[in-house]
Design a protein around this motif. Sequence first.
Motif, short mmCIF file in Angstrom:
data_model
loop_
_atom_site.label_atom_id
_atom_site.label_comp_id
_atom_site.label_asym_id
_atom_site.label_seq_id
_atom_site.Cartn_x
_atom_site.Cartn_y
_atom_site.Cartn_z
N UNK A 62 83.49 27.96 33.23
CA UNK A 62 83.72 26.69 32.77
C UNK A 62 84.13 26.63 31.39
N UNK A 63 85.00 25.62 31.09
CA UNK A 63 85.11 25.34 29.58
C UNK A 63 83.93 24.97 28.97
N UNK A 64 83.75 24.97 27.59
CA UNK A 64 82.57 24.77 27.02
C UNK A 64 81.87 23.51 27.46
N UNK A 65 82.44 22.33 27.30
CA UNK A 65 81.88 20.92 27.59
C UNK A 65 81.55 20.86 29.09
N UNK A 66 82.36 21.37 30.03
CA UNK A 66 82.05 21.39 31.36
C UNK A 66 80.72 22.37 31.79
#
Length: 135
Positions: free
Chosen positions: A43-47
């Motif tokens: 996942x991307x950082x925020x997710x």
Amino acid sequence: GQLAAGQVLPLEGTVFISVNDRDKDIMLPAAQLFQEIGFSIVATRGTAHAIEAAGLPVQVVNKVTEGRPHIVDLIKNREIMFIVNTTEGRAAINDSFSIRRAADSMPARCNWPAASRTSCTSPVTRRRCARTSKH
């Protein structure tokens, strides 16, 4: 939908999840289900932060705008079997376009607004159960 009849769905591998902030809470049950049926999650950082906070294992991958290696590289290298993605804002929409273009030949994608906890995972779960019950 995108999980139409006759479409070959992956039974294992890695799922990529990247959702906007307002979708993070409703994405978590699907992430948990993917993990429970044997998929790894990137996942991307925020997710990834939201997934990690829920106690699930996740690997962080760069957005296209964050430099290489990024998610499109993983898709093109066929390291990603399933995509769950929502976008918000110009940069995210541009990234999403790159992701969709790279994913054109992928077995399965799930655009979150139309998805629920089970719409992404149920067909995979049913197929996996059918496969294992034949042995």
